[in-house]
Design an enzyme around this catalytic site. Structure first.
Site, PDB file in Angstrom:
ATOM      1  N   ARG A 105      44.027  88.215  63.393  1.00  0.00           N
ATOM      2  CA  ARG A 105      43.284  87.015  63.793  1.00  0.00           C
ATOM      3  C   ARG A 105      43.224  86.128  62.557  1.00  0.00           C
ATOM      4  NH1 ARG A 105      39.412  85.917  67.939  1.00  0.00           N
ATOM      5  NH2 ARG A 105      37.862  84.365  67.364  1.00  0.00           N
ATOM      6  N   HIS A 132      46.193  81.734  71.616  1.00  0.00           N
ATOM      7  CA  HIS A 132      45.233  82.836  71.809  1.00  0.00           C
ATOM      8  C   HIS A 132      45.663  83.617  73.054  1.00  0.00           C
ATOM      9  CE1 HIS A 132      41.840  85.269  71.475  1.00  0.00           C
ATOM     10  NE2 HIS A 132      40.850  84.425  71.670  1.00  0.00           N
ATOM     11  N   GLN A 135      43.313  86.283  75.009  1.00  0.00           N
ATOM     12  CA  GLN A 135      42.288  85.700  75.868  1.00  0.00           C
ATOM     13  C   GLN A 135      42.853  85.369  77.238  1.00  0.00           C
ATOM     14  OE1 GLN A 135      38.817  85.062  75.256  1.00  0.00           O
ATOM     15  NE2 GLN A 135      38.972  84.804  77.471  1.00  0.00           N
ATOM     16  N   ASP A 220      36.771  74.822  76.271  1.00  0.00           N
ATOM     17  CA  ASP A 220      36.501  75.487  75.001  1.00  0.00           C
ATOM     18  C   ASP A 220      35.624  74.545  74.185  1.00  0.00           C
ATOM     19  OD1 ASP A 220      36.584  77.258  72.878  1.00  0.00           O
ATOM     20  OD2 ASP A 220      38.651  76.822  72.311  1.00  0.00           O
ATOM     21  N   CYS A 260      36.179  80.793  77.150  1.00  0.00           N
ATOM     22  CA  CYS A 260      36.522  81.918  76.277  1.00  0.00           C
ATOM     23  C   CYS A 260      35.348  82.373  75.415  1.00  0.00           C
ATOM     24  CB  CYS A 260      37.730  81.564  75.405  1.00  0.00           C
ATOM     25  SG  CYS A 260      37.486  80.120  74.342  1.00  0.00           S
ATOM     26  N   ARG A 288      38.247  91.280  78.344  1.00  0.00           N
ATOM     27  CA  ARG A 288      39.006  91.384  77.091  1.00  0.00           C
ATOM     28  C   ARG A 288      39.286  92.856  76.780  1.00  0.00           C
ATOM     29  NH1 ARG A 288      38.736  87.380  73.213  1.00  0.00           N
ATOM     30  NH2 ARG A 288      40.214  88.724  72.096  1.00  0.00           N
TER      31      ARG A 288
END
Length: 305
Positions: A105, A132, A135, A220, A260, A288
């Site tokens: 990450r 991402h 996700q 987001d 997310c 997740r």
């Protein structure tokens, strides 16, 4: 088994992605019925490199490895020689000799690509400035669980053309649905990523018009990690792009809302939207764990047919 990486959704075929979604739903059901008795990754180790902070990503990967009988090793810049300037490729080669997979990450997507190029074990992109994909596995699992097949349906992205938007564009390509992107001028997604999606994806400047008849709406935060100093300016630029109950009212009767997380209530979403029955953000967050377990199994063990 041939070496595979997961840096974007484009690294797997549509058929492989469909398999992962089905597999994640199965893993979730079996965990609920039997508990964590299935341990295909016994004595395997996942190295987790974090250059950005995390809640859901760390907890889901670490818990997933534990439930599968393996071990997750957390590495921050303070805990590795990457933080002291060791070349990415050298770290990749060292970890390839010691662990079974690496999750990263970070900021630069090019760093993950360089790491994967030098690695002889699977590398997973757990978020970069450009994508991402993990996700989106959870998002596609949630959409499929709640509403059935997504092929041919319409999703709407509201907000910045950021890493999440890029991954939603790739998802539209790989899962064969339509995506409308409602963003202010100057905040469009990368043009090459957009063009590669062709007619499946289009930009609609009016978010309410974009929401009309949509089956899913998602968004987001307006300022991602590393953009905090732009917060005030972005608040002004994104005025009118808040997702709220009125926007969902304009969509299909069975519309779903996803985010997310973390969410800034009162900014990109209304104060009460996460508590609306059309919002599935908590199930999405929980998925997740299951989606990433399916991914880890696929990369380290292979398909379970």
């Amino acid at each position: 088994m041939a070496l595979r990486h997961f840096l974007t959704l484009m690294d797997l075929s549509p058929q492989e992605l469909a398999y992962l979604i089905d597999r994640s739903i199965t893993i979730k059901r079996e965990l609920a019925e039997n508990g964590p008795v299935y341990t295909p990754l016994k004595n395997r180790t996942l190295a987790m490199i974090f250059e950005k902070s995390s809640t859901r990503t760390r907890v889901s990967f670490e818990t997933g490895m534990t439930q599968f009988g393996g071990h997750a090793l957390f590495l921050s810049p303070r805990d590795s020689q990457l933080g002291r300037g060791e070349p990415v490729g050298d770290t990749a080669r060292v970890l390839s000799e010691m662990v079974d997979a690496v999750m990263i990450r970070t900021f630069s997507h090019e760093s993950i690509e360089s790491f994967a190029d030098a690695s002889s074990i699977p590398v997973i992109n757990a978020l970069s400035d450009d994508y991402h994909p993990c996700q989106l596995l959870a998002d596609m699992q949630t959409w499929t669980e709640c509403r059935g097949p997504v092929k041919g349906k319409t999703a709407v992205w509201v907000g910045d053309g950021n890493n999440m938007c890029h991954s939603w564009i790739n998802a539209a390509r790989q899962f064969d649905f339509h995506l409308r992107i409602a963003c202010p001028e100057g905040f469009e997604p990368d043009q090459d990523i957009l063009e590669a999606a062709g007619s499946r994806v289009k930009i609609v400047r009016d978010p309410l018009a974009a929401a009309e008849g949509a089956h899913l709406i998602t968004t987001d935060v307006w300022a991602s990690m590393g953009q905090e100093e732009e917060q005030a300016a972005r608040m002004a630029s994104f005025k009118g792009f808040q997702v709220n109950e009125a926007m969902l009212d304009a969509a299909d009767d069975d519309v779903m809302f996803l985010h997310c997380l973390p969410a800034h209530r009162g900014e990109e979403v209304s104060e009460t939207l996460l508590d609306d029955p059309r919002a599935f953000v908590w199930q999405e967050a929980g998925n997740r764990l299951h989606a990433q377990k399916a991914l880890l199994e696929f990369l380290m063990v292979g398909r379970i047919d």
